[in-house]
Motif scaffolding. Structure first.
Motif, short mmCIF file in Angstrom:
data_model
loop_
_atom_site.label_atom_id
_atom_site.label_comp_id
_atom_site.label_asym_id
_atom_site.label_seq_id
_atom_site.Cartn_x
_atom_site.Cartn_y
_atom_site.Cartn_z
N THR A 1 -4.12 -1.85 -11.49
CA THR A 1 -3.12 -1.35 -12.45
C THR A 1 -2.07 -0.49 -11.60
N TYR B 1 -9.70 11.70 -8.63
CA TYR B 1 -9.49 10.38 -8.90
C TYR B 1 -9.86 9.67 -7.56
N LYS C 1 -1.21 2.56 -11.70
CA LYS C 1 -1.76 3.75 -11.04
C LYS C 1 -2.60 3.51 -9.65
N ASP C 2 -3.32 2.51 -9.78
CA ASP C 2 -4.36 1.94 -8.58
C ASP C 2 -3.25 1.59 -7.22
N ASP D 1 -8.98 3.30 -12.66
CA ASP D 1 -8.09 2.96 -13.91
C ASP D 1 -8.29 1.51 -14.03
N THR D 2 -8.33 0.78 -13.11
CA THR D 2 -8.28 -0.69 -13.45
C THR D 2 -9.62 -1.00 -14.04
N LEU E 1 -0.18 2.57 -7.03
CA LEU E 1 0.56 3.85 -6.42
C LEU E 1 -0.34 4.80 -5.60
N LEU E 2 -1.28 4.86 -6.16
CA LEU E 2 -2.49 5.85 -5.69
C LEU E 2 -3.04 5.45 -4.31
N ASN F 1 -2.93 16.26 -10.17
CA ASN F 1 -1.55 15.27 -9.74
C ASN F 1 -1.21 15.55 -8.30
#
Ligand code: ADP
Ligand code: F6P
Length: 332
Positions: free
Chosen positions: A269, A135, A271-272, A140-141, A274-275, A301
């Motif tokens: 998002t 990733y 996800k973006d 994701d966004t 957090l990561l 993960n």
């Protein structure tokens, strides 16, 4: 390690700000000072830098783009220019560097590592084309933005019984197109990694309408090669070229949408965010522990560190299983 620099380079990607914020606050927490370098390698070479505090990165986690701004700096491929950057880092007392960016930017980071600068890279590109890591920030966004657009286009495509071609980004790869195409329920997904026959696609479209389909969505990655004839200009994007061919060969109404830079903006998002946060923190702690010449990434993960040379020397393959499933779901 007492003082680190942070820069963002290449195409911006949602989640970059989360990574900058997290890297800055992690470094300050561990007692390091932090220098923000504006406009990627361009700012590094020109010495365009500023002292960062915890307040510098306030109110940024929810914003796309990059508060450090970005640039493409082709001269940075030259050894002389890289040496100037190394001198600027030394002159500013920076003894570690976090580079946030795409494939090209990480090549720049690898070059600085070779010149002795302790460097850790953070993969950030909507293309998700960086090897080793599952990733890259921003993907994701961008996929969500593309799927939102495809969903809206599908409404009108069904009402009118039309073909709609949607061109998405990805540079010379199809990771973004494949994910957006599957999640958007596209009938066809055209990517640079897989050859296709435009005549076969047109025959499939005709069969689809004959069997009761009310629309056909074709997602095309911008990097798909091909030039379909003298009536198109080489400067017409591949989406328009495909659209023109489909219209000509099927005689059916066909509309084209090139999503372009809207895929690079918008609220990142969860996800973006957090990561970006986890990548930023991990990059700084890797620098502190002397774990340098590395790229932070995700493998199944788990947060990992990959060797920077390995990352920049490989090409990320397309997910074959996703592609296989996409082709069997087309229903045409
Ligand atoms: P991205 O990082 O989004 O893939 P680019 O490929 O345009 O974007 O690269 C961004 C910048 O990284 C370039 O403008 C250049 O400054 C630097 N860069 C790219 N390739 C190299 C390389 N081989 N060596 C050193 N620096 C590079
Ligand atoms: O690498 C990210 C990306 O958005 C690609 O998908 C696209 O080909 C390119 O950057 C566009 O670059 P620019 O911002 O220079 O138009």
């Amino acid at each position: 390690m007492k003082r680190i620099g942070i820069l963002t380079s290449g195409g911006d990607a949602p989640g970059m700000n989360a990574a900058i914020r997290s890297a800055t606050r992690t470094a300050l927490y561990h007692g390091l000072s932090v220098v923000g370098i504006y406009r990627g390698y361009q700012g590094l070479v020109e010495g365009d830098m500023f002292e960062m505090s915890s307040r510098s990165v306030g109110d940024t986690i929810q914003r796309a783009g990059t508060m450090l701004r970005s640039a493409r700096c082709p001269e940075f491929e030259s050894y002389e220019v890289q040496k100037r950057a190394v001198e600027n880092l030394a002159a500013s007392g920076i003894d570690g560097l976090v580079v946030i960016g795409g494939d090209g930017s990480l090549r720049g980071a690898a070059a600085l590592s070779k010149l002795g600068v302790p460097t850790v890279g953070i993969p950030a590109t909507v293309d998700n084309d960086i090897a080793c890591t599952d990733y890259s920030l921003g993907f994701d966004t961008a996929v969500n933005t593309a799927v939102d657009a495809i969903t809206k286009i599908r409404d009108t495509a069904s009402s009118h019984g039309r073909n709609n071609v949607v061109e998405v980004m990805g540079r010379d790869t199809g990771h973004l197109a494949l994910a957006a195409g599957i999640a958007g329920g596209a009938e066809y997904i055209l990517i640079p990694e897989k050859p296709f026959d435009i005549q076969e696609i047109c025959e499939g479209i005709e069969r689809g309408y004959a069997s009761g389909k009310t629309h056909c969505i074709i997602v095309v990655a911008e990097g798909v090669g091909g030039y379909f004839g003298p009536d198109m200009s080489l400067y017409d994007s591949i989406g328009f070229q495909i659209g023109q061919q489909v219209r000509k060969r099927t005689g059916l109404q066909t509309r084209v949408t090139v999503l372009g830079h809207i895929q690079r903006g918008g609220t990142p998002t969860v996800k973006d965010r957090l990561l970006g946060t986890m990548f930023g923190s991990r990059a700084v702690e890797a620098l502190i522990h002397g774990d340098t010449s590395k790229i932070v990434g995700l493998s199944g993960n788990r947060l990992c560190l990959f060797d920077i040379e390995e990352v920049v020397s490989k090409r990320k393959p397309i997910d074959e299983e996703m592609y296989r499933v996409a082709t069997l779901l087309s229903g045409m």
